[in-house]
Design a protein around this motif. Structure first.
Motif, PDB file in Angstrom:
ATOM      1  N   MET A   1       0.754  -1.163  -0.090  1.00  0.00           N
ATOM      2  CA  MET A   1      -0.007   0.122  -0.070  1.00  0.00           C
ATOM      3  C   MET A   1       0.991   1.324  -0.020  1.00  0.00           C
ATOM      4  SD  MET A   1      -2.961   1.387   0.382  1.00  0.00           S
ATOM      5  CE  MET A   1      -3.491   3.072   0.619  1.00  0.00           C
ATOM      6  N   THR A   2       0.665   1.928  -1.127  1.00  0.00           N
ATOM      7  CA  THR A   2       1.823   3.201  -1.182  1.00  0.00           C
ATOM      8  C   THR A   2       1.056   4.432  -0.470  1.00  0.00           C
ATOM      9  OG1 THR A   2       0.848   3.522  -3.322  1.00  0.00           O
ATOM     10  CG2 THR A   2       3.032   2.365  -3.231  1.00  0.00           C
ATOM     11  N   GLU A   3       1.697   5.147  -0.043  1.00  0.00           N
ATOM     12  CA  GLU A   3       0.932   6.563   0.526  1.00  0.00           C
ATOM     13  C   GLU A   3       0.191   7.125  -0.534  1.00  0.00           C
ATOM     14  OE1 GLU A   3       3.703   9.372   2.776  1.00  0.00           O
ATOM     15  OE2 GLU A   3       5.090   7.775   2.014  1.00  0.00           O
ATOM     16  N   ASP A  21       9.107  13.032  -1.735  1.00  0.00           N
ATOM     17  CA  ASP A  21       9.310  12.934  -3.028  1.00  0.00           C
ATOM     18  C   ASP A  21       8.386  11.837  -3.565  1.00  0.00           C
ATOM     19  OD1 ASP A  21      11.343  14.517  -3.120  1.00  0.00           O
ATOM     20  OD2 ASP A  21      13.010  13.022  -2.655  1.00  0.00           O
ATOM     21  N   LEU A  22       8.225  11.886  -4.797  1.00  0.00           N
ATOM     22  CA  LEU A  22       6.887  11.262  -5.481  1.00  0.00           C
ATOM     23  C   LEU A  22       7.346   9.894  -6.001  1.00  0.00           C
ATOM     24  CD1 LEU A  22       4.821  14.052  -7.076  1.00  0.00           C
ATOM     25  CD2 LEU A  22       4.324  12.798  -4.930  1.00  0.00           C
ATOM     26  N   GLU A  23       6.738   8.926  -5.773  1.00  0.00           N
ATOM     27  CA  GLU A  23       7.029   7.707  -6.741  1.00  0.00           C
ATOM     28  C   GLU A  23       6.127   7.636  -7.627  1.00  0.00           C
ATOM     29  OE1 GLU A  23       6.749   4.597  -3.813  1.00  0.00           O
ATOM     30  OE2 GLU A  23       8.130   5.448  -2.558  1.00  0.00           O
ATOM     31  N   ASP A  24       6.342   6.963  -8.530  1.00  0.00           N
ATOM     32  CA  ASP A  24       5.515   6.787  -9.962  1.00  0.00           C
ATOM     33  C   ASP A  24       4.166   6.299  -9.440  1.00  0.00           C
ATOM     34  OD1 ASP A  24       7.889   7.432 -10.997  1.00  0.00           O
ATOM     35  OD2 ASP A  24       7.951   5.539 -12.230  1.00  0.00           O
ATOM     36  N   GLN A  25       3.647   5.574  -8.837  1.00  0.00           N
ATOM     37  CA  GLN A  25       2.462   5.237  -8.301  1.00  0.00           C
ATOM     38  C   GLN A  25       1.620   6.252  -7.707  1.00  0.00           C
ATOM     39  OE1 GLN A  25       1.102   2.290  -9.571  1.00  0.00           O
ATOM     40  NE2 GLN A  25      -0.953   3.228  -8.643  1.00  0.00           N
ATOM     41  N   ARG A  62       6.013  16.525 -16.167  1.00  0.00           N
ATOM     42  CA  ARG A  62       4.774  16.124 -17.061  1.00  0.00           C
ATOM     43  C   ARG A  62       3.687  15.922 -16.650  1.00  0.00           C
ATOM     44  NH1 ARG A  62       7.778  12.856 -20.004  1.00  0.00           N
ATOM     45  NH2 ARG A  62       7.138  10.984 -18.874  1.00  0.00           N
ATOM     46  N   MET A  63       3.631  15.341 -15.269  1.00  0.00           N
ATOM     47  CA  MET A  63       2.408  15.195 -14.427  1.00  0.00           C
ATOM     48  C   MET A  63       1.846  16.534 -14.172  1.00  0.00           C
ATOM     49  SD  MET A  63       1.504  15.760 -10.929  1.00  0.00           S
ATOM     50  CE  MET A  63       2.674  15.309  -9.814  1.00  0.00           C
ATOM     51  N   LEU A  64       2.805  17.554 -13.673  1.00  0.00           N
ATOM     52  CA  LEU A  64       2.178  18.718 -13.253  1.00  0.00           C
ATOM     53  C   LEU A  64       1.303  19.562 -14.764  1.00  0.00           C
ATOM     54  CD1 LEU A  64       5.021  20.338 -11.406  1.00  0.00           C
ATOM     55  CD2 LEU A  64       3.118  19.595 -10.371  1.00  0.00           C
TER      56      LEU A  64
END
Lengths: 122, 282
Positions: A1-3, A21-25, A62-64
């Protein structure tokens, strides 16, 4: 389970404060959550605070941009606030310019900008 | 065996005629430098050096790279550092050592036995002379690199022009190293002063080619990503012509010919924003 990154509602604005820091999921989850919340709450603005981020790679960059486009389609303006100087320099070196994403120096200015945009629309 | 005999011979003659040699040495170099260094100072420097060399020879012979020459070497390095700082040429610095050859020549080169000693001593002086040149060059390089650093710091000020407006007067050519420094300083100042507008003034930039324009664009884009607007000002007529001739596109970045106009534009935008802020509150 990721945050999961919390999406907070303040009036007609949604606040996304990224603290780790962001992980891809997490990035994928955030996109999902954010679009759902915009529709649920009928928010008119989204503020994404990245002042805690020390590293922004091209994926997050890119997400932003993608989030900004999605929000716009759903009728909400996105403002990215608090980018650190080092982050801005890295993104420029990567060749990303975040065109089409509104930015502000800090959260306060971001909220002001949203209000101003709201006033223009009204 | 001959080496030892030569060494003893040298030590004897160098000790016996010390004052004579030293005076002549000082005079020769004094003539060379044409009074740019006082004779007293020169005599003191050379005296120390003479003693150190003499001591080293009597202890360990004529090998200039040996350990026993440590003191003489450090004296020489000190001497060439001073010469480099005072602006003497490398030739003048190296001559300080080589002049001793000329001084000794008349008294040693005559007889066969002492001539050999003289040649060995000359070889020693060659080594020491090379050492001075090396130290001289190293000092010069240190000076140059420290100056380059100072220049980098001096030439990139970021100033606050008004509440919410910072200015970057660029002077000199923009290369990637300087762009990095300018960008860092500008972005940090934007954060520190909570400014929404930045004016980059390129009056002091002699030429704008595609490379420089590229660096400028990078800076502007970085500032924009942080939420500030950049205005480029101080574009001279020739520069405007080059920019157009090279087909450089500044896109939607506002450009101006004078800093005053850029400042006026920034203030106007800030005033408009404040007005809108009030409207938003109502």
């Amino acid at each position: 389970m990721t945050e999961r990154v919390p999406v907070l509602k303040i009036g007609e604005t949604l606040l996304v404060s990224i603290q780790t820091d962001l992980e891809d999921q997490m990035v994928m989850d955030l996109q999902e959550d954010l679009s759902n919340r915009i529709v649920d709450t009928g928010a008119k603005g989204v503020v994404i605070d990245i002042s805690a981020l020390e590293i922004v790679d091209s994926f997050v960059g890119r997400m932003l941009a993608t989030n900004a486009s999605i929000s716009r389609v759903l009728g909400a303006e996105t403002i990215v606030v608090g980018m650190r100087p080092a982050v801005a320099m890295t993104l420029v070196e990567l060749g990303l310019s975040l065109n089409g994403v509104r930015t502000a120096l800090n959260l306060e200015r971001g909220l002001k900008l949203l209000r101003r945009l709201g006033a223009e629309r009204a | 065996m001959t080496a030892e005999i030569n060494t003893r011979l040298l030590v004897e003659i160098l000790t016996a005629r010390r004052d004579d040699f030293l005076a002549q040495w000082t005079r020769t170099i004094g003539d060379d430098l044409q009074g740019r260094l006082s004779l007293a100072e020169l005599g003191h420097e050379l005296g120390e050096l003479y003693e150190a060399v003499l001591k080293a020879i009597s202890i360990g012979g004529l090998d200039g790279r040996g350990e026993h020459f440590g003191e003489a070497r450090s004296l020489l390095i000190e001497l060439s550092r001073n010469r480099a700082r005072q602006g003497f040429t490398p030739t003048e610095t190296a001559r300080s050592v080589f002049a001793l050859k000329e001084v000794l020549e008349p008294s040693l080169a005559g007889e066969a036995a002492s001539a050999q000693a003289y040649l060995q001593f000359a070889r020693l002086l060659d080594d020491l002379g090379l050492l001075t040149t090396e130290a001289y060059v190293r000092t010069r390089e240190e000076i140059i690199s420290s100056q380059a650093e100072q220049l980098l710091e001096l030439s990139t000020p970021v100033v606050k022009l008004w509440d919410g407006v910072v200015g970057v007067p660029l002077v000199g050519t923009l290369d990637s190293a300087r762009t990095q420094v300018v960008m860092e300083k500008l972005l940090q100042t934007l954060v520190d002063t909570d400014s929404t507008h930045a004016i980059i003034d390129i009056t002091g930039v002699p030429t704008v080619d595609t490379q420089v324009a590229q660096h400028l664009l990078k800076t502007v884009v970085a500032a924009r990503m942080m939420g500030a607007r950049c205005i480029i000002s101080g574009i001279r007529p020739q520069i405007a012509q080059t920019i157009v001739a090279l087909g450089i596109e500044f896109g939607d970045i506002p450009t101006n010919s004078s800093l005053a106009d850029a400042l006026r534009q920034a203030l106007k935008e800030i005033a408009l924003e404040t007005e809108d802020d009030v409207k938003g509150l109502l």
